[in-house]
Design an enzyme around this catalytic site. Structure first.
Site, PDB file in Angstrom:
ATOM      1  N   ILE A  14       0.829  -1.214   0.000  1.00  0.00           N
ATOM      2  CA  ILE A  14       0.000   0.000   0.000  1.00  0.00           C
ATOM      3  C   ILE A  14       0.860   1.259   0.000  1.00  0.00           C
ATOM      4  O   ILE A  14       0.484   2.282  -0.568  1.00  0.00           O
ATOM      5  CB  ILE A  14      -0.952   0.021   1.215  1.00  0.00           C
ATOM      6  CG1 ILE A  14      -1.833  -1.228   1.229  1.00  0.00           C
ATOM      7  CG2 ILE A  14      -1.794   1.280   1.221  1.00  0.00           C
ATOM      8  CD1 ILE A  14      -2.762  -1.336   0.050  1.00  0.00           C
ATOM      9  N   GLY A  15       2.014   1.202   0.652  1.00  0.00           N
ATOM     10  CA  GLY A  15       2.884   2.380   0.679  1.00  0.00           C
ATOM     11  C   GLY A  15       3.460   2.725   2.039  1.00  0.00           C
ATOM     12  O   GLY A  15       3.860   3.872   2.266  1.00  0.00           O
ATOM     13  N   LYS A  16       3.521   1.756   2.952  1.00  0.00           N
ATOM     14  CA  LYS A  16       4.083   2.039   4.291  1.00  0.00           C
ATOM     15  C   LYS A  16       5.498   2.590   4.190  1.00  0.00           C
ATOM     16  O   LYS A  16       5.820   3.620   4.784  1.00  0.00           O
ATOM     17  CB  LYS A  16       4.106   0.770   5.155  1.00  0.00           C
ATOM     18  CG  LYS A  16       2.797   0.297   5.684  1.00  0.00           C
ATOM     19  CD  LYS A  16       2.968  -0.812   6.717  1.00  0.00           C
ATOM     20  CE  LYS A  16       3.760  -1.993   6.217  1.00  0.00           C
ATOM     21  NZ  LYS A  16       3.121  -2.688   5.075  1.00  0.00           N
ATOM     22  N   LYS A  38      12.411  -1.197  10.710  1.00  0.00           N
ATOM     23  CA  LYS A  38      11.403  -2.134  10.215  1.00  0.00           C
ATOM     24  C   LYS A  38      11.853  -3.485  10.758  1.00  0.00           C
ATOM     25  O   LYS A  38      12.524  -4.260  10.055  1.00  0.00           O
ATOM     26  CB  LYS A  38      11.327  -2.146   8.691  1.00  0.00           C
ATOM     27  CG  LYS A  38      10.180  -3.020   8.160  1.00  0.00           C
ATOM     28  CD  LYS A  38      10.134  -3.037   6.645  1.00  0.00           C
ATOM     29  CE  LYS A  38       9.034  -3.949   6.153  1.00  0.00           C
ATOM     30  NZ  LYS A  38       7.683  -3.396   6.330  1.00  0.00           N
ATOM     31  N   SER A  42       9.667  -9.725   5.468  1.00  0.00           N
ATOM     32  CA  SER A  42       9.640 -10.987   4.741  1.00  0.00           C
ATOM     33  C   SER A  42       9.840 -10.701   3.260  1.00  0.00           C
ATOM     34  O   SER A  42       9.730  -9.555   2.825  1.00  0.00           O
ATOM     35  CB  SER A  42       8.322 -11.729   4.990  1.00  0.00           C
ATOM     36  OG  SER A  42       7.215 -10.933   4.623  1.00  0.00           O
ATOM     37  N   ASP A  53      12.525  -2.893   1.401  1.00  0.00           N
ATOM     38  CA  ASP A  53      12.023  -1.861   2.313  1.00  0.00           C
ATOM     39  C   ASP A  53      13.130  -1.390   3.249  1.00  0.00           C
ATOM     40  O   ASP A  53      13.265  -0.191   3.518  1.00  0.00           O
ATOM     41  CB  ASP A  53      10.852  -2.404   3.130  1.00  0.00           C
ATOM     42  CG  ASP A  53       9.609  -2.642   2.286  1.00  0.00           C
ATOM     43  OD1 ASP A  53       9.570  -2.186   1.134  1.00  0.00           O
ATOM     44  OD2 ASP A  53       8.674  -3.281   2.796  1.00  0.00           O
ATOM     45  N   GLY A 162       3.108  -5.831   6.541  1.00  0.00           N
ATOM     46  CA  GLY A 162       1.769  -6.100   6.042  1.00  0.00           C
ATOM     47  C   GLY A 162       0.735  -5.159   6.654  1.00  0.00           C
ATOM     48  O   GLY A 162       1.010  -3.994   6.923  1.00  0.00           O
TER      49      GLY A 162
END
Length: 261
Positions: A14-16, A38, A42, A53, A162
């Site tokens: 989504i864009g975290k 973070k 995964s 990320d 997630g």
């Protein structure tokens, strides 16, 4: 005292991390000291760190993606692109949620650790994470005096994995992790058709557990069949009085300024 947030979402992709990185860069442009983590990731490929990320967060922090930096930002790394309970199971492991929660609380409190975690309960939590975090990372963070682990921060961010209800192990979800951290949440949501229901469901679940929602950030995908501003306005109406911020693709993060001013 530092400004602290847990950044979560209604789902994966989504864009975290886009929002986390934008917030880091915005804070650094204002000469704020930033610590960001973070802890669980995964789908991690150590041969493609820059595109992960974790790599994006390190780039926003202005750091090279060294083995030490990657381990500090993301101590729990799994290869399979699955929910953490499934990804860890694929490696014959179980994510230790007690250690994860203790690690996260320690990092969120790093600017005032001696007063906020003093006492038997606090020491026990830190020692637990020191023993169980991968590679004894928290023990190093507590003792090394390095700029990224011991220096005071003006902004501390924990990015989840997630969505809000993603399983971490066989009993706990990201929601339990959020509650354990005890800091306000930034809920990142999409602009796709169906996002309003997903957003309001996440908001209700967070409210039911007493979580303070600092803001909902609508992240633009550029692929929605609904006009971005129409979606943002509708979410704002239904989520009121929670502030709803718009994060356009390619934006410099200025829309997030209310979170650090």
């Amino acid at each position: 005292m530092a400004i602290s947030y847990f950044i979560t979402s209604t789902g994966t992709g989504i864009g975290k991390t886009y929002v986390t990185s934008a917030l880091i860069r915005l804070a650094r442009s204002k000469n704020m000291r930033v610590a960001a983590y973070k802890p669980v990731i995964s789908g991690f490929d150590k041969g493609e760190i820059a595109g992960s990320d974790t790599g994006e967060i390190l780039a926003a922090l202005g750091e090279a993606a060294s083995d030490v930096a990657v381990a500090r930002v993301s101590p729990w790394r799994f290869k399979a692109p699955l929910a953490p309970n499934m990804a860890s199971r694929a490696e014959g492991k179980t994510l230790d949620c007690e250690a994860l929660f203790a690690f996260s609380r320690h990092m969120l409190a790093q600017d005032h650790i001696e007063t906020s975690l003093r006492g038997a309960a606090g020491d026990q939590a830190i020692d637990l994470a020191a023993r169980r975090s991968p590679g004894g990372l928290l023990r190093s963070a507590r003792n090394d005096g390095g700029k990224n682990s011991a220096s005071p921060a003006d902004l501390v961010l924990i990015e989840g994995v997630g969505g809000v209800m993603v399983p971490l192990d066989e009993k706990k979800t990201v929601l339990d992790w959020i509650v354990a951290c005890g800091v306000p949440v930034v809920l990142v949501v999409g602009d796709y058709l169906g996002t309003i229901s997903h957003t309001l469901t996440a908001v209700e679940v967070l409210r039911a557990r007493g979580v303070d929602i600092a803001a909902v950030v609508v992240s633009e995908s550029g692929e929605s069949s609904v006009a971005f501003e129409v979606t943002r306005a509708e979410i704002a109406q239904w989520a009121a009085p929670i502030r709803v911020l718009a994060m356009r693709r390619g934006a410099n993060g200025s829309a997030l300024a209310a979170l650090i001013d």
